[in-house]
Design an enzyme around this catalytic site. Structure first.
Site, PDB file in Angstrom:
ATOM      1  CE  LYS A 111       0.684  31.288  22.544  1.00 16.17           C
ATOM      2  NZ  LYS A 111       1.305  31.507  21.206  1.00 16.17           N
ATOM      3  CG  HIS A 170       8.835  26.862  21.458  1.00 25.12           C
ATOM      4  ND1 HIS A 170       7.544  26.877  21.938  1.00 25.12           N
ATOM      5  CD2 HIS A 170       8.732  27.129  20.136  1.00 25.12           C
ATOM      6  CE1 HIS A 170       6.699  27.158  20.955  1.00 25.12           C
ATOM      7  NE2 HIS A 170       7.398  27.302  19.848  1.00 25.12           N
TER       8      HIS A 170
END
Length: 324
Positions: free
Chosen positions: A199, A270
């Site tokens: 990110k 995840h």
């Protein structure tokens, strides 16, 4: 297995709403979007979420009393907008995200001289409930890897790919988008590390172990050559048509592998990331190292996993201690 659907109302497409905004408000949306993408380097999904929330806010501003300039955005409008969101059934986590989006927008608008003052800091941020993530036990993770390896024994390229995906996800704890974005040159098998772009375009190097290395080796030598096409480029993981592996396909393969393990929670990529972090901490890794491996911007995010390990320890104590 059917998944529970959200009870929150579906928002209209924000692009259509954006097109109906008065020009000064629409121009502000465009400037804010450029700021998020170019100056802050946020992901496409984060930019889309923030811009969608701001479009909803400005639609409320213009629709509530016909206001057409951003200078009329004040704390009363912000509170009215959030109150309307709550009345429509928005969850606490959604309200928290929309509040954060509004505060980010008003801070930017003040710097861009579109607002005479910033009402954002006066807006209370609803606390988000912190839920402990579902994770696999180490034996369940091992069983999922064994099931995946058994499926790859026949040499089918898709099975080889899915096994390598599962092993690498668990070995590194990378996000599924990061894994699907890997190129062949991002893997250094001699040092057993991968180079990941996370990110905010932050780069990090993450190590992996022998099982993942062996699965990668079989995929690269026996699986990938059967799927590669002239236009495949340098992508490490490929779909059946030769293009870069789609994260949705990778998610399905993880769910399928975990679904073979009796009693395991229904986790996807995840959940594998959560499991990797939890097992690292349980094995003695320090919090800072896990933060670096996962690519968390702040230690506070990584600290969530300490709660998971404490819950595990409490459960073991309650189950085994004679005076629990």
């Amino acid at each position: 297995m059917s998944r529970a659907r959200s009870t929150e109302p579906r928002r209209p497409d924000f692009r259509a709403v954006r097109a109906k905004l008065p020009e000064p408000l629409g121009a502000a949306v465009d400037g804010f979007e450029r700021h998020l993408a170019a100056e802050r380097g946020l992901s496409v999904h984060t930019v889309r979420g923030y811009v969608g929330d701001v479009v909803s806010l400005l639609d409320h501003l213009s629709g509530a009393s016909g206001r057409e300039t951003l200078a009329e955005l004040d704390i009363s409008v912000l509170r009215e907008w959030l109150s309307a969101q709550h009345a429509q059934g928005a969850s606490r986590s959604t309200m928290a995200r929309r509040t954060a989006a509004a505060r980010t927008f008003t801070a930017w608008a003040l710097r861009a001289e579109l607002l005479p003052n910033d009402p954002g800091p006066r807006l209370a941020v609803p606390s988000k409930p912190r839920k402990l993530p579902a994770v696999l036990r180490t034996d369940q993770a091992s069983a999922a890897m064994q099931a995946s390896a058994a499926g790859a024994e026949q040499g089918d390229p898709v099975a080889l790919r899915d096994h390598a995906v599962l092993e690498l996800l668990y070995a590194t704890g990378v996000r599924i988008a990061e894994l699907c974005g890997l190129d062949v040159d991002d893997v250094d098998r001699e040092r057993r590390v991968i180079r990941v772009i996370g990110k905010g375009d932050r780069e990090r190097v993450v190590p992996f172990g022998l099982p993942a290395d062996e699965a990668l080796g079989r995929w690269v030598t026996a699986g990938r050559p059967k799927l590669v096409r002239a236009d495949s480029g340098a992508a490490l993981f490929l779909g059946v048509r030769g293009g870069r592996l789609d994260p949705r396909t990778a998610r399905r393969s993880v769910h399928d592998a975990v679904g073979t393990v009796s009693g395991a929670p229904n986790v996807g990529p995840h959940g594998m990331r959560h499991s990797a972090a939890t097992h690292l901490l349980e094995g003695g890794a320090d919090l800072r190292s896990v933060q670096e491996l996962l690519g968390h911007a702040t230690l506070a995010t990584t600290q969530l996993y300490t709660h998971v390990t404490v819950e595990r320890l409490k459960a073991i104590h309650d189950r085994t201690h004679p005076r629990s």
